[in-house]
Design a protein around this motif. Structure first.
Motif, PDB file in Angstrom:
ATOM      1  N   LYS A   1      41.415  20.052  37.766  1.00 60.54           N
ATOM      2  CA  LYS A   1      41.291  18.257  38.026  1.00 60.54           C
ATOM      3  C   LYS A   1      41.749  17.502  39.099  1.00 60.54           C
ATOM      4  O   LYS A   1      41.277  16.751  39.695  1.00 60.54           O
ATOM      5  CB  LYS A   1      42.361  18.283  36.737  1.00 60.54           C
ATOM      6  CG  LYS A   1      42.389  16.932  36.001  1.00 60.54           C
ATOM      7  CD  LYS A   1      42.822  16.342  35.410  1.00 60.54           C
ATOM      8  CE  LYS A   1      42.964  14.947  34.811  1.00 60.54           C
ATOM      9  NZ  LYS A   1      43.645  14.480  33.917  1.00 60.54           N
ATOM     10  N   TRP A   2      42.577  18.217  39.924  1.00 61.73           N
ATOM     11  CA  TRP A   2      43.319  17.226  41.199  1.00 61.73           C
ATOM     12  C   TRP A   2      42.776  17.726  42.117  1.00 61.73           C
ATOM     13  O   TRP A   2      42.736  17.423  43.105  1.00 61.73           O
ATOM     14  CB  TRP A   2      45.012  17.290  41.158  1.00 61.73           C
ATOM     15  CG  TRP A   2      45.503  17.173  39.549  1.00 61.73           C
ATOM     16  CD1 TRP A   2      45.844  17.500  38.690  1.00 61.73           C
ATOM     17  CD2 TRP A   2      45.240  15.769  38.490  1.00 61.73           C
ATOM     18  NE1 TRP A   2      46.458  17.249  37.527  1.00 61.73           N
ATOM     19  CE2 TRP A   2      46.143  15.776  37.856  1.00 61.73           C
ATOM     20  CE3 TRP A   2      45.065  15.048  39.400  1.00 61.73           C
ATOM     21  CZ2 TRP A   2      46.116  14.328  36.597  1.00 61.73           C
ATOM     22  CZ3 TRP A   2      44.666  13.222  38.459  1.00 61.73           C
ATOM     23  CH2 TRP A   2      45.722  13.602  37.296  1.00 61.73           C
ATOM     24  N   SER A   3      42.262  18.868  42.761  1.00 57.60           N
ATOM     25  CA  SER A   3      41.961  19.696  43.539  1.00 57.60           C
ATOM     26  C   SER A   3      40.962  18.750  44.782  1.00 57.60           C
ATOM     27  O   SER A   3      41.184  18.932  45.463  1.00 57.60           O
ATOM     28  CB  SER A   3      41.655  21.452  43.639  1.00 57.60           C
ATOM     29  OG  SER A   3      43.035  22.285  42.792  1.00 57.60           O
ATOM     30  N   ILE A   4      40.202  18.813  43.687  1.00 58.96           N
ATOM     31  CA  ILE A   4      38.578  17.971  44.426  1.00 58.96           C
ATOM     32  C   ILE A   4      39.417  16.691  45.035  1.00 58.96           C
ATOM     33  O   ILE A   4      38.829  16.878  46.381  1.00 58.96           O
ATOM     34  CB  ILE A   4      37.589  17.387  43.429  1.00 58.96           C
ATOM     35  CG1 ILE A   4      37.316  19.594  42.865  1.00 58.96           C
ATOM     36  CG2 ILE A   4      36.726  17.131  44.669  1.00 58.96           C
ATOM     37  CD1 ILE A   4      35.767  19.040  41.685  1.00 58.96           C
ATOM     38  N   GLY A   5      39.604  16.094  44.347  1.00 58.70           N
ATOM     39  CA  GLY A   5      40.616  15.010  44.731  1.00 58.70           C
ATOM     40  C   GLY A   5      40.565  14.941  45.958  1.00 58.70           C
ATOM     41  O   GLY A   5      40.872  14.267  47.157  1.00 58.70           O
ATOM     42  N   ILE A   6      41.801  15.912  46.200  1.00 56.88           N
ATOM     43  CA  ILE A   6      43.503  15.792  46.663  1.00 56.88           C
ATOM     44  C   ILE A   6      42.622  16.762  48.444  1.00 56.88           C
ATOM     45  O   ILE A   6      42.648  16.300  49.385  1.00 56.88           O
ATOM     46  CB  ILE A   6      43.902  17.128  46.733  1.00 56.88           C
ATOM     47  CG1 ILE A   6      45.221  16.315  45.882  1.00 56.88           C
ATOM     48  CG2 ILE A   6      45.252  17.612  48.121  1.00 56.88           C
ATOM     49  CD1 ILE A   6      45.973  17.761  44.893  1.00 56.88           C
ATOM     50  N   LEU A   7      41.321  17.634  47.502  1.00 57.53           N
ATOM     51  CA  LEU A   7      40.602  18.765  49.448  1.00 57.53           C
ATOM     52  C   LEU A   7      39.523  17.516  49.986  1.00 57.53           C
ATOM     53  O   LEU A   7      39.579  17.135  51.000  1.00 57.53           O
ATOM     54  CB  LEU A   7      39.530  19.330  48.930  1.00 57.53           C
ATOM     55  CG  LEU A   7      40.684  20.910  48.205  1.00 57.53           C
ATOM     56  CD1 LEU A   7      39.591  21.477  47.017  1.00 57.53           C
ATOM     57  CD2 LEU A   7      41.410  21.916  49.589  1.00 57.53           C
ATOM     58  N   VAL A   8      38.467  16.452  48.861  1.00 61.62           N
ATOM     59  CA  VAL A   8      38.339  15.339  49.280  1.00 61.62           C
ATOM     60  C   VAL A   8      39.063  14.209  50.596  1.00 61.62           C
ATOM     61  O   VAL A   8      38.617  14.364  51.766  1.00 61.62           O
ATOM     62  CB  VAL A   8      37.833  14.524  48.583  1.00 61.62           C
ATOM     63  CG1 VAL A   8      36.867  13.118  49.101  1.00 61.62           C
ATOM     64  CG2 VAL A   8      36.484  15.719  48.153  1.00 61.62           C
ATOM     65  N   ALA A   9      40.142  14.101  50.395  1.00 62.23           N
ATOM     66  CA  ALA A   9      41.094  13.033  50.673  1.00 62.23           C
ATOM     67  C   ALA A   9      41.114  14.243  51.967  1.00 62.23           C
ATOM     68  O   ALA A   9      41.558  13.883  53.625  1.00 62.23           O
ATOM     69  CB  ALA A   9      42.227  12.634  50.625  1.00 62.23           C
ATOM     70  N   ALA A  10      41.907  15.377  52.205  1.00 63.84           N
ATOM     71  CA  ALA A  10      41.968  15.965  52.687  1.00 63.84           C
ATOM     72  C   ALA A  10      41.288  16.648  54.620  1.00 63.84           C
ATOM     73  O   ALA A  10      41.486  17.092  55.584  1.00 63.84           O
ATOM     74  CB  ALA A  10      42.936  17.442  52.325  1.00 63.84           C
ATOM     75  N   SER A  11      39.933  16.586  53.452  1.00 62.06           N
ATOM     76  CA  SER A  11      38.411  16.613  54.751  1.00 62.06           C
ATOM     77  C   SER A  11      38.673  15.628  55.527  1.00 62.06           C
ATOM     78  O   SER A  11      37.294  15.864  56.849  1.00 62.06           O
ATOM     79  CB  SER A  11      37.535  16.871  53.291  1.00 62.06           C
ATOM     80  OG  SER A  11      37.589  18.330  52.684  1.00 62.06           O
ATOM     81  N   GLN A  12      38.816  14.274  55.255  1.00 62.66           N
ATOM     82  CA  GLN A  12      38.624  13.314  56.329  1.00 62.66           C
ATOM     83  C   GLN A  12      39.996  13.388  57.119  1.00 62.66           C
ATOM     84  O   GLN A  12      39.744  12.626  57.920  1.00 62.66           O
ATOM     85  CB  GLN A  12      39.022  11.307  54.922  1.00 62.66           C
ATOM     86  CG  GLN A  12      38.006  11.968  54.224  1.00 62.66           C
ATOM     87  CD  GLN A  12      36.889  12.199  54.431  1.00 62.66           C
ATOM     88  OE1 GLN A  12      36.050  11.617  55.176  1.00 62.66           O
ATOM     89  NE2 GLN A  12      35.626  13.026  53.347  1.00 62.66           N
ATOM     90  N   GLY A  13      40.702  14.387  57.290  1.00 65.74           N
ATOM     91  CA  GLY A  13      41.859  14.253  58.347  1.00 65.74           C
ATOM     92  C   GLY A  13      42.810  14.783  57.452  1.00 65.74           C
ATOM     93  O   GLY A  13      42.979  14.129  56.610  1.00 65.74           O
ATOM     94  N   PRO A  14      43.888  14.914  58.689  1.00 67.58           N
ATOM     95  CA  PRO A  14      45.628  14.677  57.924  1.00 67.58           C
ATOM     96  C   PRO A  14      45.907  13.909  57.291  1.00 67.58           C
ATOM     97  O   PRO A  14      45.191  12.360  57.004  1.00 67.58           O
ATOM     98  CB  PRO A  14      46.171  14.967  59.034  1.00 67.58           C
ATOM     99  CG  PRO A  14      45.115  14.969  60.494  1.00 67.58           C
ATOM    100  CD  PRO A  14      43.986  14.307  60.122  1.00 67.58           C
ATOM    101  N   VAL A  15      46.289  14.035  55.922  1.00 71.67           N
ATOM    102  CA  VAL A  15      46.833  13.000  54.830  1.00 71.67           C
ATOM    103  C   VAL A  15      47.820  13.373  54.890  1.00 71.67           C
ATOM    104  O   VAL A  15      48.189  14.378  54.732  1.00 71.67           O
ATOM    105  CB  VAL A  15      46.013  13.188  53.482  1.00 71.67           C
ATOM    106  CG1 VAL A  15      45.481  14.642  53.533  1.00 71.67           C
ATOM    107  CG2 VAL A  15      45.995  12.020  53.102  1.00 71.67           C
TER     108      VAL A  15
END
Length: 139
Positions: free
Chosen positions: A33-47
């Protein structure tokens, strides 16, 4: 099972249940449920943690912490702590997470292209079966 197949603990059956279970484990983790949103955010650069906490709608602080820890353990995120007061912590997608991100983009594009067809199929199904069905019951 007598036919050359075996089952893993969660019920998967096949000639190589260990491999099937491992694949299922990975898919469950990255599709959580949460992994996709986290991975998408982190894929844009350091978060940073607080950015994720604000950006991932509905996630609790504890669940964010657990999900980040699991994604780091699985090699999908890299955690970097800066020696400041208070400590600054950033999460960055690893190369395998960036590869996964490409697949997520493709899946999102597919969903966008076909959402109308899926909605129409659901409506037609519900009409044929007398209303809304229980989507959690696989039968």
């Amino acid at each position: 099972m007598g036919d050359g197949t075996a089952a893993c603990p969660d019920g998967l059956v096949g000639p190589d249940p260990e491999r099937a279970c491992t694949v299922r484990e990975v898919l469950d983790r990255v599709g959580g449920k949460w992994s996709i949103g986290i991975l998408v955010a982190a894929s844009q650069g350091p978060v940073r943690f607080t950015e994720l906490e604000r950006g991932v709608q509905g996630i609790s602080r504890r669940m964010l912490t657990l999900t980040l820890r699991n994604l780091e353990r699985d090699g999908l995120l890299r955690r970097r702590v800066y020696p400041t007061v208070p400590p600054k912590v950033e999460y960055t997608a690893t190369p395998i997470a960036l590869e996964l991100y490409e697949s997520l983009v493709a899946l999102t594009d597919w969903a966008e292209r076909h959402r109308g067809a899926v909605a129409a199929a659901r409506t037609a199904y519900d009409r044929r079966h007398g209303g809304v069905t229980n989507t959690t019951d696989p039968t």
